[in-house]
Design a protein around this motif. Structure first.
Motif, PDB file in Angstrom:
ATOM      1  N   ILE A 176       0.836  -1.193   0.000  1.00 56.36           N
ATOM      2  CA  ILE A 176       0.000   0.000   0.000  1.00 56.36           C
ATOM      3  C   ILE A 176       0.876   1.250   0.000  1.00 56.36           C
ATOM      4  O   ILE A 176       0.607   2.228  -0.713  1.00 56.36           O
ATOM      5  N   GLY A 177       1.952   1.214   0.775  1.00 61.11           N
ATOM      6  CA  GLY A 177       2.889   2.334   0.780  1.00 61.11           C
ATOM      7  C   GLY A 177       3.528   2.561  -0.578  1.00 61.11           C
ATOM      8  O   GLY A 177       3.748   3.706  -0.996  1.00 61.11           O
ATOM      9  N   ALA A 178       3.804   1.476  -1.285  1.00 63.41           N
ATOM     10  CA  ALA A 178       4.403   1.592  -2.615  1.00 63.41           C
ATOM     11  C   ALA A 178       3.437   2.245  -3.599  1.00 63.41           C
ATOM     12  O   ALA A 178       3.832   3.091  -4.419  1.00 63.41           O
ATOM     13  N   ILE A 179       2.161   1.860  -3.532  1.00 66.26           N
ATOM     14  CA  ILE A 179       1.157   2.473  -4.405  1.00 66.26           C
ATOM     15  C   ILE A 179       1.000   3.954  -4.062  1.00 66.26           C
ATOM     16  O   ILE A 179       0.916   4.809  -4.962  1.00 66.26           O
ATOM     17  N   LYS A 180       0.981   4.270  -2.784  1.00 64.56           N
ATOM     18  CA  LYS A 180       0.887   5.670  -2.355  1.00 64.56           C
ATOM     19  C   LYS A 180       2.059   6.483  -2.905  1.00 64.56           C
ATOM     20  O   LYS A 180       1.893   7.612  -3.374  1.00 64.56           O
ATOM     21  N   ASN A 181       3.265   5.894  -2.876  1.00 65.64           N
ATOM     22  CA  ASN A 181       4.439   6.589  -3.419  1.00 65.64           C
ATOM     23  C   ASN A 181       4.284   6.867  -4.908  1.00 65.64           C
ATOM     24  O   ASN A 181       4.666   7.940  -5.397  1.00 65.64           O
ATOM     25  N   GLU A 182       3.731   5.903  -5.647  1.00 62.40           N
ATOM     26  CA  GLU A 182       3.525   6.100  -7.081  1.00 62.40           C
ATOM     27  C   GLU A 182       2.544   7.245  -7.350  1.00 62.40           C
ATOM     28  O   GLU A 182       2.696   7.997  -8.309  1.00 62.40           O
ATOM     29  N   LEU A 183       1.545   7.379  -6.490  1.00 58.10           N
ATOM     30  CA  LEU A 183       0.603   8.485  -6.622  1.00 58.10           C
ATOM     31  C   LEU A 183       1.269   9.819  -6.294  1.00 58.10           C
ATOM     32  O   LEU A 183       1.103  10.809  -7.013  1.00 58.10           O
ATOM     33  N   GLU A 184       2.055   9.842  -5.213  1.00 59.43           N
ATOM     34  CA  GLU A 184       2.641  11.097  -4.755  1.00 59.43           C
ATOM     35  C   GLU A 184       3.756  11.591  -5.666  1.00 59.43           C
ATOM     36  O   GLU A 184       3.964  12.807  -5.786  1.00 59.43           O
ATOM     37  N   ASN A 185       4.477  10.668  -6.311  1.00 49.15           N
ATOM     38  CA  ASN A 185       5.563  11.123  -7.192  1.00 49.15           C
ATOM     39  C   ASN A 185       5.089  11.434  -8.611  1.00 49.15           C
ATOM     40  O   ASN A 185       5.893  11.779  -9.483  1.00 49.15           O
ATOM     41  N   GLY A 186       3.785  11.300  -8.843  1.00 48.67           N
ATOM     42  CA  GLY A 186       3.212  11.701 -10.131  1.00 48.67           C
ATOM     43  C   GLY A 186       3.228  10.649 -11.204  1.00 48.67           C
ATOM     44  O   GLY A 186       2.739  10.908 -12.323  1.00 48.67           O
ATOM     45  N   ASN A 187       3.760   9.473 -10.924  1.00 56.59           N
ATOM     46  CA  ASN A 187       3.850   8.444 -11.961  1.00 56.59           C
ATOM     47  C   ASN A 187       2.478   7.991 -12.450  1.00 56.59           C
ATOM     48  O   ASN A 187       2.331   7.566 -13.607  1.00 56.59           O
ATOM     49  N   LEU A 188       1.470   8.058 -11.584  1.00 56.81           N
ATOM     50  CA  LEU A 188       0.134   7.619 -11.967  1.00 56.81           C
ATOM     51  C   LEU A 188      -0.772   8.775 -12.380  1.00 56.81           C
ATOM     52  O   LEU A 188      -1.890   8.561 -12.855  1.00 56.81           O
ATOM     53  N   GLY A 189      -0.315   9.991 -12.191  1.00 58.83           N
ATOM     54  CA  GLY A 189      -1.122  11.139 -12.576  1.00 58.83           C
ATOM     55  C   GLY A 189      -2.287  11.370 -11.629  1.00 58.83           C
ATOM     56  O   GLY A 189      -2.330  10.882 -10.501  1.00 58.83           O
ATOM     57  N   LYS A 190      -3.274  12.094 -12.107  1.00 53.69           N
ATOM     58  CA  LYS A 190      -4.419  12.486 -11.296  1.00 53.69           C
ATOM     59  C   LYS A 190      -5.287  11.271 -10.949  1.00 53.69           C
ATOM     60  O   LYS A 190      -5.577  10.437 -11.791  1.00 53.69           O
ATOM     61  N   PRO A 191      -5.731  11.157  -9.660  1.00 49.30           N
ATOM     62  CA  PRO A 191      -6.603  10.039  -9.288  1.00 49.30           C
ATOM     63  C   PRO A 191      -7.998  10.184  -9.879  1.00 49.30           C
ATOM     64  O   PRO A 191      -8.572  11.273  -9.870  1.00 49.30           O
ATOM     65  N   HIS A 196      -7.849   3.633 -10.243  1.00 47.16           N
ATOM     66  CA  HIS A 196      -7.674   4.000 -11.648  1.00 47.16           C
ATOM     67  C   HIS A 196      -7.346   5.486 -11.696  1.00 47.16           C
ATOM     68  O   HIS A 196      -7.970   6.290 -11.007  1.00 47.16           O
ATOM     69  N   THR A 197      -6.375   5.834 -12.499  1.00 49.06           N
ATOM     70  CA  THR A 197      -5.861   7.199 -12.520  1.00 49.06           C
ATOM     71  C   THR A 197      -5.656   7.686 -13.953  1.00 49.06           C
ATOM     72  O   THR A 197      -5.872   6.946 -14.919  1.00 49.06           O
ATOM     73  N   GLU A 198      -5.186   8.888 -14.063  1.00 48.13           N
ATOM     74  CA  GLU A 198      -4.936   9.511 -15.360  1.00 48.13           C
ATOM     75  C   GLU A 198      -3.949   8.729 -16.208  1.00 48.13           C
ATOM     76  O   GLU A 198      -4.088   8.637 -17.433  1.00 48.13           O
TER      77      GLU A 198
END
Length: 391
Positions: free
Chosen positions: A140-155, A280-282
């Protein structure tokens, strides 16, 4: 600090997890933590208290938690008892000068939680945390990091569930989990975790709507003996009404513009502990299943079409909490839910010791916010699914 004395109030299912977590906390993440003195396990059931103290190496067992208040050798206390007791015990501990880690949900009502927050504020030099243990999950922490560093874009969308089967058998005995009114059942007991994780990753929820609370088993027999956790036991011929829900579903809107759908059930046959979500994200997507804790699914839309699709991302030392967090901290050497309690205990002890090298445990304020959202879900359910703004 040269030594931190620890006590755990509650020797049931979650209390034992806290007790074991403190015992192992000094074995992870390297040196620097003061000596941990395992002092007392307290539980109204003397047999449970004695057994937990023996198993996890605590010096004393007590049947009255109040003995901890005057024990100067104890600085840190976990509160892992029935929700209805959280406020009384936590406030007494804080007033006695103890640091408190209280299990979620923080209190049986938002009014109680607000009072606990105010008591914690007045205890300026003390730490008060809420036990949202899944925040310590490396995946879960790894997914959160991907969101925070912008790799997944807008939620865009969060779909979360916590499905369990501990109440699927109508012959399981009555317990405190079936008391307390609408929202105190599947929503507070397990749904609170999913709500917390949604905000942990996607940011604040702005409103909820479409909520439905359903109860399938209307009455349960009192146990003739003592049961621990969700365990079956012999039944008496005395029945009492079930006061809360077996199943909850609802929709949420996030301040980011994202949408979420949620469900929590304690009558989901075949799923002893079924927490999971999809986001699911941008720019992609990610999935998590508690039954496969050591991995998460990941989709990156920038991958060439010929090789696109979800891939397994196996957890290793490059992900949160793994490096130094286990005896064998190597890629794909797995961990379990009990490890999350160890990492949570270590984080809280570091806060108390003034180290804070790990992300801090959720605060009482975050525990209160979680309850405000749960109350809003109940309000929606009681008024035909209306949209309720989170205040």
């Amino acid at each position: 600090m040269s030594k931190i004395g620890v006590a755990v109030i509650g020797a049931g299912m979650v209390g034992r997890a806290h007790a074991a977590g403190f015992r192992a906390a000094s074995t992870v993440y390297g040196p620097g933590l003061p000596e941990i003195d395992l002092v007392t396990i307290a539980d109204l059931n003397a047999e449970f208290a004695q057994d937990s103290a023996r198993r996890f190496g605590y010096r004393n067992s007590e049947t009255d938690w109040r003995t901890i208040l005057s024990d100067s050798s104890i600085q840190v206390v976990s509160v892992a008892v029935a929700n209805s007791l959280h406020r009384e015990i936590s406030e007494a501990l804080l007033k006695a000068g103890k640091h408190v880690l209280c299990e979620k949900p923080l209190a049986p009502s938002t009014a109680d939680a607000r009072a606990m927050v105010e008591t914690a504020k007045k205890a300026k030099d003390l730490h008060a945390g809420t036990g949202f243990t899944f925040r310590r999950s490396p995946a879960i922490g790894a997914i959160k990091n991907e969101l925070e560093n912008g790799n997944l874009g807008k939620p865009y969308f969060f779909n979360g569930h916590y499905w369990c089967d501990y109440a699927a058998d109508s012959s399981r005995p009555m317990s405190w989990r079936y008391k307390g009114g609408p929202g105190s059942g599947a929503l507070a007991d397990i749904g609170s975790h999913v709500v917390d994780l949604a905000e942990f990753m996607f940011g604040e929820i702005e409103s909820v709507s479409g909520a439905v609370l359903t109860t399938f088993t209307q009455r349960r027999a009192l146990p003739s003996g003592t049961a621990m956790g969700h365990a079956a036991t012999s039944l008496s011929d005395v029945y009492e009404d079930v006061e809360n829900e077996d199943l909850v579903t609802f929709i949420a809107k996030f301040k980011s513009g994202a949408t979420g759908t949620f469900s929590s059930s304690r009558v989901a046959h075949g799923l002893a502990n079924g927490l999971g979500f999809e986001i699911h994200t941008e720019k992609g997507a990610a999935t998590f299943d508690l039954g496969r804790m050591g991995e998460f699914g990941y989709f990156d839309s920038t991958t060439p079409h010929q090789t696109s699709g979800y891939r397994q991302a196996f957890i290793g030392p490059d992900h949160p909490y793994i490096a130094g967090g286990m005896a064998m901290d190597f890629p794909t050497v797995n961990y379990g839910q009990n490890d999350l309690f160890v990492w949570q205990a270590r984080a809280f002890l570091e806060q108390v010791a003034g180290l804070s090298r790990l992300p801090k445990v959720a605060t009482f304020e975050e525990g209160l916010r979680n309850l405000i959202i749960l109350d809003s879900i109940v309000e929606s359910a009681l008024h035909n699914g209306i949209e309720v703004k989170i205040k």
